[in-house]
Write a protein that holds these residues in place. Structure first.
Motif, PDB file in Angstrom:
ATOM      1  N   THR B 450     -22.315  -5.609  61.114  1.00 23.73           N
ATOM      2  CA  THR B 450     -22.659  -5.018  59.827  1.00 23.73           C
ATOM      3  C   THR B 450     -21.472  -5.035  58.875  1.00 23.73           C
ATOM      4  O   THR B 450     -21.627  -5.253  57.672  1.00 23.73           O
ATOM      5  N   LEU B 451     -20.293  -4.815  59.427  1.00 24.69           N
ATOM      6  CA  LEU B 451     -19.135  -4.664  58.547  1.00 24.69           C
ATOM      7  C   LEU B 451     -18.678  -5.999  57.943  1.00 24.69           C
ATOM      8  O   LEU B 451     -18.092  -6.005  56.867  1.00 24.69           O
ATOM      9  N   ALA B 452     -18.969  -7.122  58.606  1.00 20.03           N
ATOM     10  CA  ALA B 452     -18.493  -8.398  58.058  1.00 20.03           C
ATOM     11  C   ALA B 452     -19.063  -8.657  56.662  1.00 20.03           C
ATOM     12  O   ALA B 452     -18.295  -8.843  55.706  1.00 20.03           O
ATOM     13  N   PRO B 453     -20.395  -8.657  56.478  1.00 19.48           N
ATOM     14  CA  PRO B 453     -20.906  -8.856  55.114  1.00 19.48           C
ATOM     15  C   PRO B 453     -20.502  -7.730  54.178  1.00 19.48           C
ATOM     16  O   PRO B 453     -20.261  -7.964  52.983  1.00 19.48           O
ATOM     17  N   LEU B 454     -20.387  -6.508  54.727  1.00 22.05           N
ATOM     18  CA  LEU B 454     -19.975  -5.391  53.887  1.00 22.05           C
ATOM     19  C   LEU B 454     -18.560  -5.607  53.356  1.00 22.05           C
ATOM     20  O   LEU B 454     -18.265  -5.357  52.181  1.00 22.05           O
ATOM     21  N   MET B 456     -17.204  -8.499  52.908  1.00 19.03           N
ATOM     22  CA  MET B 456     -17.290  -9.575  51.908  1.00 19.03           C
ATOM     23  C   MET B 456     -17.627  -8.981  50.545  1.00 19.03           C
ATOM     24  O   MET B 456     -17.082  -9.382  49.521  1.00 19.03           O
ATOM     25  N   ILE B 457     -18.547  -7.995  50.555  1.00 19.07           N
ATOM     26  CA  ILE B 457     -18.945  -7.369  49.290  1.00 19.07           C
ATOM     27  C   ILE B 457     -17.820  -6.492  48.755  1.00 19.07           C
ATOM     28  O   ILE B 457     -17.451  -6.567  47.584  1.00 19.07           O
ATOM     29  N   VAL B 458     -17.248  -5.676  49.633  1.00 18.79           N
ATOM     30  CA  VAL B 458     -16.255  -4.709  49.179  1.00 18.79           C
ATOM     31  C   VAL B 458     -14.997  -5.414  48.678  1.00 18.79           C
ATOM     32  O   VAL B 458     -14.476  -5.093  47.605  1.00 18.79           O
ATOM     33  N   PHE B 459     -14.515  -6.392  49.444  1.00 20.25           N
ATOM     34  CA  PHE B 459     -13.224  -6.972  49.085  1.00 20.25           C
ATOM     35  C   PHE B 459     -13.334  -8.150  48.127  1.00 20.25           C
ATOM     36  O   PHE B 459     -12.499  -8.305  47.259  1.00 20.25           O
ATOM     37  N   PHE B 460     -14.348  -8.964  48.278  1.00 18.85           N
ATOM     38  CA  PHE B 460     -14.392 -10.153  47.427  1.00 18.85           C
ATOM     39  C   PHE B 460     -15.642 -10.211  46.565  1.00 18.85           C
ATOM     40  O   PHE B 460     -15.950 -11.231  45.974  1.00 18.85           O
ATOM     41  N   GLY B 461     -16.380  -9.101  46.504  1.00 23.37           N
ATOM     42  CA  GLY B 461     -17.538  -9.057  45.628  1.00 23.37           C
ATOM     43  C   GLY B 461     -17.151  -8.445  44.288  1.00 23.37           C
ATOM     44  O   GLY B 461     -16.078  -7.871  44.153  1.00 23.37           O
ATOM     45  N   PRO B 462     -18.018  -8.575  43.289  1.00 22.62           N
ATOM     46  CA  PRO B 462     -17.703  -8.050  41.964  1.00 22.62           C
ATOM     47  C   PRO B 462     -18.035  -6.566  41.809  1.00 22.62           C
ATOM     48  O   PRO B 462     -17.624  -5.956  40.834  1.00 22.62           O
ATOM     49  N   THR B 463     -18.770  -6.000  42.767  1.00 23.33           N
ATOM     50  CA  THR B 463     -19.231  -4.614  42.605  1.00 23.33           C
ATOM     51  C   THR B 463     -18.061  -3.645  42.715  1.00 23.33           C
ATOM     52  O   THR B 463     -17.404  -3.564  43.757  1.00 23.33           O
ATOM     53  N   PHE B 464     -17.830  -2.908  41.629  1.00 20.51           N
ATOM     54  CA  PHE B 464     -16.632  -2.085  41.592  1.00 20.51           C
ATOM     55  C   PHE B 464     -16.826  -0.720  42.234  1.00 20.51           C
ATOM     56  O   PHE B 464     -15.952  -0.233  42.938  1.00 20.51           O
ATOM     57  N   TRP B 465     -17.997  -0.116  42.013  1.00 23.78           N
ATOM     58  CA  TRP B 465     -18.130   1.287  42.445  1.00 23.78           C
ATOM     59  C   TRP B 465     -17.876   1.460  43.932  1.00 23.78           C
ATOM     60  O   TRP B 465     -17.280   2.435  44.356  1.00 23.78           O
ATOM     61  N   ILE B 466     -18.288   0.473  44.718  1.00 17.35           N
ATOM     62  CA  ILE B 466     -18.123   0.658  46.164  1.00 17.35           C
ATOM     63  C   ILE B 466     -16.647   0.583  46.571  1.00 17.35           C
ATOM     64  O   ILE B 466     -16.163   1.330  47.406  1.00 17.35           O
ATOM     65  N   LYS B 467     -15.897  -0.323  45.871  1.00 21.03           N
ATOM     66  CA  LYS B 467     -14.447  -0.352  46.105  1.00 21.03           C
ATOM     67  C   LYS B 467     -13.853   0.999  45.701  1.00 21.03           C
ATOM     68  O   LYS B 467     -12.984   1.540  46.384  1.00 21.03           O
ATOM     69  N   ASP B 468     -14.326   1.488  44.551  1.00 20.67           N
ATOM     70  CA  ASP B 468     -13.742   2.691  43.984  1.00 20.67           C
ATOM     71  C   ASP B 468     -14.015   3.909  44.850  1.00 20.67           C
ATOM     72  O   ASP B 468     -13.153   4.762  45.019  1.00 20.67           O
ATOM     73  N   VAL B 501     -20.764   7.442  54.369  1.00 24.48           N
ATOM     74  CA  VAL B 501     -22.174   7.452  54.776  1.00 24.48           C
ATOM     75  C   VAL B 501     -22.742   6.029  54.744  1.00 24.48           C
ATOM     76  O   VAL B 501     -23.461   5.611  55.663  1.00 24.48           O
ATOM     77  N   ILE B 502     -22.370   5.279  53.717  1.00 23.30           N
ATOM     78  CA  ILE B 502     -22.872   3.900  53.629  1.00 23.30           C
ATOM     79  C   ILE B 502     -22.356   3.081  54.812  1.00 23.30           C
ATOM     80  O   ILE B 502     -23.120   2.443  55.539  1.00 23.30           O
ATOM     81  N   VAL B 503     -21.031   3.107  55.008  1.00 25.31           N
ATOM     82  CA  VAL B 503     -20.437   2.277  56.066  1.00 25.31           C
ATOM     83  C   VAL B 503     -20.926   2.725  57.447  1.00 25.31           C
ATOM     84  O   VAL B 503     -21.404   1.923  58.253  1.00 25.31           O
ATOM     85  N   GLY B 504     -20.834   4.038  57.689  1.00 27.37           N
ATOM     86  CA  GLY B 504     -21.240   4.552  58.993  1.00 27.37           C
ATOM     87  C   GLY B 504     -22.740   4.415  59.205  1.00 27.37           C
ATOM     88  O   GLY B 504     -23.186   4.003  60.276  1.00 27.37           O
ATOM     89  N   GLY B 505     -23.517   4.746  58.169  1.00 27.64           N
ATOM     90  CA  GLY B 505     -24.973   4.713  58.298  1.00 27.64           C
ATOM     91  C   GLY B 505     -25.492   3.315  58.584  1.00 27.64           C
ATOM     92  O   GLY B 505     -26.293   3.109  59.499  1.00 27.64           O
ATOM     93  N   LEU B 506     -24.991   2.340  57.811  1.00 23.22           N
ATOM     94  CA  LEU B 506     -25.465   0.959  58.009  1.00 23.22           C
ATOM     95  C   LEU B 506     -25.137   0.460  59.416  1.00 23.22           C
ATOM     96  O   LEU B 506     -25.973  -0.130  60.085  1.00 23.22           O
ATOM     97  N   SER B 507     -23.899   0.724  59.850  1.00 18.32           N
ATOM     98  CA  SER B 507     -23.475   0.106  61.109  1.00 18.32           C
ATOM     99  C   SER B 507     -23.924   0.895  62.332  1.00 18.32           C
ATOM    100  O   SER B 507     -24.201   0.321  63.366  1.00 18.32           O
ATOM    101  N   LEU B 508     -24.004   2.217  62.193  1.00 20.18           N
ATOM    102  CA  LEU B 508     -24.361   3.017  63.371  1.00 20.18           C
ATOM    103  C   LEU B 508     -25.867   3.230  63.497  1.00 20.18           C
ATOM    104  O   LEU B 508     -26.372   3.374  64.604  1.00 20.18           O
ATOM    105  N   ALA B 509     -26.553   3.284  62.355  1.00 20.86           N
ATOM    106  CA  ALA B 509     -27.969   3.661  62.421  1.00 20.86           C
ATOM    107  C   ALA B 509     -28.915   2.588  61.884  1.00 20.86           C
ATOM    108  O   ALA B 509     -29.807   2.130  62.597  1.00 20.86           O
TER     109      ALA B 509
END
Ligand SMILES: [Cu+2]
Ligand SMILES: [Cu+2]
Lengths: 133, 655, 137
Positions: B450-454, B456-468, B501-509
């Protein structure tokens, strides 16, 4: 136990290299030796005020003697401006150096500051240059 | 030698050959896609696109342009100096604070998506300040989606030809005894059986760790100019993924974290202590903790702070001091490598993926080991310690907990231990078939996958809020003297909780739940078998070992190809970001390598991963059911999930 | 008393038999010298003496002493590896037997404290090693 024959010898060699390896922890202390400092050169590191601002923030030079200031950017772009001596380095990118060379022609104490907006406390990023007679 | 190769890859079945050939065609199409770019005629009137840059986002973050359209970018910085760089274009623009810089007119003839990156260090998150230009019409996305479908189709078609003990046409039964290869073999053997080899291999990393500690605490507070960040989180983090593929737990051979503890308990750096007496309390590690749970959760824990960890030197410094301390204490209490087996976050994921490595440490002949009463690989001999990883190396068939310390190569008096090269997925089916109750490894797989695509989005994606959110809106780099700058505001903390919650929820649940759903469907599709849906869920989760590995390889490629200059400068010139010039060459300028080609390299890597996942699921199914049609049915159901995951990644790469 | 002594002798004899047999096999094709018998056996005895003095556990240490014998015999023939499992096992088991024997004697001595363990060590070595040499040379 064949390998044990020279084992004390090898343990000592290993211990020596271990201490050598651990000593790399102290490499930052070699800063004074390893930073580039040509003759009459002064290195100033440019940090935002929240870290440590101009480092050092007080420098002393001699009137009539050429000075070479090496500016090194640490975090974001900064610059060095000394209005009284007519110096403006222009922006210095982080991780890069810019050299400012001049020969002060008047003695006194002058204020220098950062001319590139760098943080909310940018306006407090100041230092002094003392030109001795 | 050539006859060997023929034996390994021979495909007797014609339809299998067709399917495999089609796969190669699909990979080649992905790789050569940019060749089909087209030169459009420029319009007469350039369009002006206004962009504002502020730490650490560009607004707008996704810019649509028409192919061939003439564009002028007008970029304004709202805070500090930023840079403006478009992948594949040679503009290194500097945008001074509160001013506007124009670039263009320029036109884009590419097929798909280009990334805009900040090229002037503007703060800790600077390397991940990214926006996207999507060149319309975006042919790349549909082509990628079609290729993904093609890859899924050909993979299913391939397993439809009943390949037995094969991974994509290559035998998983054949092994190559590396220590018996001409010239290389004897030299390598001599080296590995020399008692000093571990120490010699580890020593350079010991030096590197010392510099990591020092730079983490007193180096430049800005991450990408600091050794502890640039070398660890750009170079090492990327390199480990390739190390797993080629060398399994090779990193564990080189890792200095547990070394202080191990040397202390052995009271030796080089030799084998004459008496079998440990400097340790010799306690037994509790059995219920002798698994991957703590490691998996600590890897997740690290991911929860990853935006800080990989950008703030002091966080890395503290983490490593913590890990070394825990490892040392654990050695002094439990004697062996229980830290590496059960606690280390890197150990957990490296071990999990290592089952699918091309490399292994194995016995030449298990019969010999069974007959050999002494079991020197376990109890040790005057030439080497008994397995510090608590395995029976002579009978081992599982890379997961083999830390490749090569002690068994030294201790074995029968010359029966060796290194073997084999095809990815050799041991996987039998490990997966014995998965009953091994939820820890299943969840390690879900977390990693789960974390690999996440990432990709967090570090090299354009979406700022999740980085922030992950970064708690902090704009400061920090070393030890400036650690106070990291004090979060209450608002930032509540945002961070959202991130957690996003990181833990996606990968754990979420993903495990979906995976369970598909396992249940697979059970329905297969019909009458002795395994429950839960058994299938656990067993089939092992297909994520090779699949997850390829996703991380894809991520690692973007990490290193874009940012290679930072670790090189830290290694060669200026480890502490003080302005040193250690090597008599110029510092490398940050300039991404083939960054505009990245998606076309990453996509085929993921296609291979998808094929691995399908083929692994089938091999696991065959092991479980011993029936082609049942394995096939289960594979198609689970395959749909893997296919969907690949599609999502295609959207991330090209959408 | 004599019953116990008889048993001890029996064990010693069987251990000696095993050692001699194992060494013969291990040195097949190599010339047997006094050194190649004395050195490995002494190493095992010394090892067990040290382990006993360090209050380590019997089972683990005697089993390890078997490996010490294997390694020492290989060293005498300038080999790094044993040629086959059967021989290696024989030597290994003989080593364990010898180690156990020595361990038991040391136990006795420490309990009764008639003699110092070190003197006993010399005695055992003399007895066993000499006996082995007599049988083999
Ligand atoms: Cu400034
Ligand atoms: Cu920026």
């Amino acid at each position: 136990m064949r390998q044990g024959k020279h084992s004390i010898f090898w343990e000592i060699i290993a211990l020596g290299t271990l201490i050598l390896g651990l000593s790399f922890l102290g490499v930052p202390m070699l800063d004074a030796v390893l930073k580039p400092s040509p003759p009459h050169g002064i290195v100033i590191r440019l940090n935002i005020v929240e870290s440590s601002g101009f480092d050092p923030s007080v420098i002393t030079v001699k009137r009539g003697e050429p000075v070479k200031i090496i500016l090194h950017g640490m975090d974001v772009s900064h610059s060095l401006v000394v209005p009284d001596l007519g110096i403006d380095s222009g922006p210095v990118e982080p991780g890069k150096e810019k050299v400012v060379e001049f020969t002060p022609d008047k003695a006194g104490t002058f204020v220098f500051y950062c001319g590139t907006l760098c943080s909310v406390k940018h306006h407090f990023m100041r230092g002094t240059i003392v030109v001795e007679e | 030698m050539s006859s060997h190769v023929v034996e390994w890859v021979s495909v007797k079945n014609h339809s299998a050959l067709v399917a495999l050939t089609l796969m190669v065609v699909i990979l080649a199409t992905g790789l050569t896609l940019p060749v089909f770019g087209q030169v459009y005629k420029a319009d007469s009137q350039p369009r002006i696109i206004d962009i504002t840059a502020k730490r650490f986002e560009f607004t707008p973050n996704i810019i649509h342009v028409n192919a061939g359209e003439s564009i002028i970018f007008r970029i304004r910085s709202e805070d500090v100096t930023h840079g403006f760089y478009i992948d594949g274009y040679d503009y290194h623009l500097e945008i001074p604070p509160l001013s506007t810089v124009e670039v263009g007119p320029m036109q884009f003839n590419e097929l798909g998506k280009l990334k805009i990156r900040c090229s002037v260090t503007c703060g800790p998150i600077h390397p991940f300040m990214v926006a996207e230009i999507i060149v319309e019409p975006n042919y790349v996305l549909p082509v990628f989606l079609v290729l993904t479908a093609g890859m899924f189709g050909t993979s299913v078609a391939y397993i439809g030809t009943r390949p037995k003990n094969r991974m994509l046409g290559i035998s998983t039964e054949k092994e190559l005894d590396i220590l018996r290869i001409k010239v290389i073999g004897p030299v390598l053997k001599k080296f590995l059986q020399w008692r000093g080899s571990n120490y010699a291999l580890l020593w350079p990393n010991l030096v590197i760790f010392m510099i990591v500690f020092a730079s983490g605490f007193v180096g430049n507070p800005t991450g990408n100019l600091n050794f502890s960040i640039a070398v660890v989180w750009i170079l090492w983090f990327a390199a480990v993924e390739f190390m797993i593929l080629l060398g399994a737990r090779l990193w564990c051979t080189l890792c200095p974290l547990p070394a202080f503890g191990e040397w202390s308990t052995r009271r030796r750096l080089y030799g084998v202590h004459r008496l079998k007496k440990w400097f340790s309390l010799g306690r037994k590690w509790p059995k219920q903790l002798d698994n991957m749970w703590i490691g998996a959760l600590s890897f997740l824990g690290i991911s929860l702070i990853v935006p800080w960890l990989v950008t703030r030197p002091i966080i890395s410094g503290l983490l490593f001091v913590g890990l070394v301390s825990i490892a040392t204490i654990m050695h002094l209490v439990f004697t062996k490598r229980n830290f590496c087996r059960s606690i280390c976050p890197a150990g957990a994921y490296i071990g999990y993926h290592s089952v699918d490595s091309l490399f292994s440490v194995r016995s030449r002949d298990k019969g010999t080991c069974d007959k050999h009463i002494a079991k020197e690989c376990m109890q040790g001999s005057p030439n080497g310690y008994g397995c510090p990883w608590l395995l029976y190396p002579g009978g081992n068939n599982d890379n997961t907990f083999c830390g490749q310390c090569f002690e068994c190569l030294k201790s074995c008096s029968l010359d029966n231990m060796t290194l073997k090269l084999r095809m990815i997925g050799k041991d996987l089916p039998s490990i997966a078939a014995k998965a009953k109750g091994k939820f820890d490894e299943a969840w390690m797989g879900f977390i990693r996958f789960t974390l690999a695509p996440l990432y990709m989005i967090v570090f090299f994606g354009p979406t700022f809020w999740i980085k922030d959110w992950g970064n708690m809106s902090n704009v400061y780099g920090a070393n030890w003297p400036t650690i106070g700058l990291l004090t979060p505001t209450p608002n930032a903390l509540s945002n961070w909780l959202g991130w957690a919650v996003i990181v833990g929820g996606l990968s754990l649940a979420v993903y495990p739940a979906i995976f369970y759903g598909f396992s249940w469907l697979a059970k329905q599709a297969v019909g009458e078998v002795k395994q429950s849906a839960k058994d299938l869920f656990l067993s089939f989760s092992y297909a994520l070992a090779p699949y997850g590995m390829t996703l991380w390889v894809a991520f690692a490629l973007s990490l290193i190809m874009v940012n290679w200059a930072y670790p090189l400068n830290a290694l060669l010139q200026d480890p502490f970001g003080y302005g040193w010039h250690l090597a008599p060459i110029d510092k490398f300028t940050w300039s991404p390598l083939l960054a505009n080609m990245l998606p076309y390299i990453q996509a085929p890597v993921i296609f291979i991963g998808l094929a691995f996942a399908v083929n692994s699921t089938y091999n696991i199914g065959m092991k479980l059911f011993e029936d082609h049609s049942k394995a096939m049915k289960a594979t198609i159901v689970m395959g749909v999930l893997h296919f969907a995951a690949a599609l999502i990644v295609m959207f991330i790469l090209a959408g | 008393m004599s019953e116990v002594k008889k048993q001890t002798e029996l064990i010693e004899n069987s251990a000696l038999k095993d050692i001699v047999e194992a060494l013969r096999l291990q040195y097949e094709g190599y010339s047997i010298t006094r050194d190649s018998i004395v050195n490995p056996l002494t190493k095992v005895v010394e090892y067990i003496y040290d382990a006993h003095q360090a209050h380590l556990t019997n089972k683990e240490q005697c089993s390890y002493a078997g490996s010490v014998l294997v390694d020492a015999t290989l060293e005498e023939t300038h080999r790094r590896f044993a040629s086959d499992v059967a021989k290696a096992n024989k030597v290994y088991l003989a080593g364990i037997k010898l180690a156990n024997l020595v361990w038991r004697r040391l136990d006795e001595v420490t309990q009764t404290q008639h003699k110092t363990p070190f003197a006993t060590l010399g005695q055992i070595t003399d007895q066993i090693v000499e006996a082995a040499c007599r049988a083999m040379l």
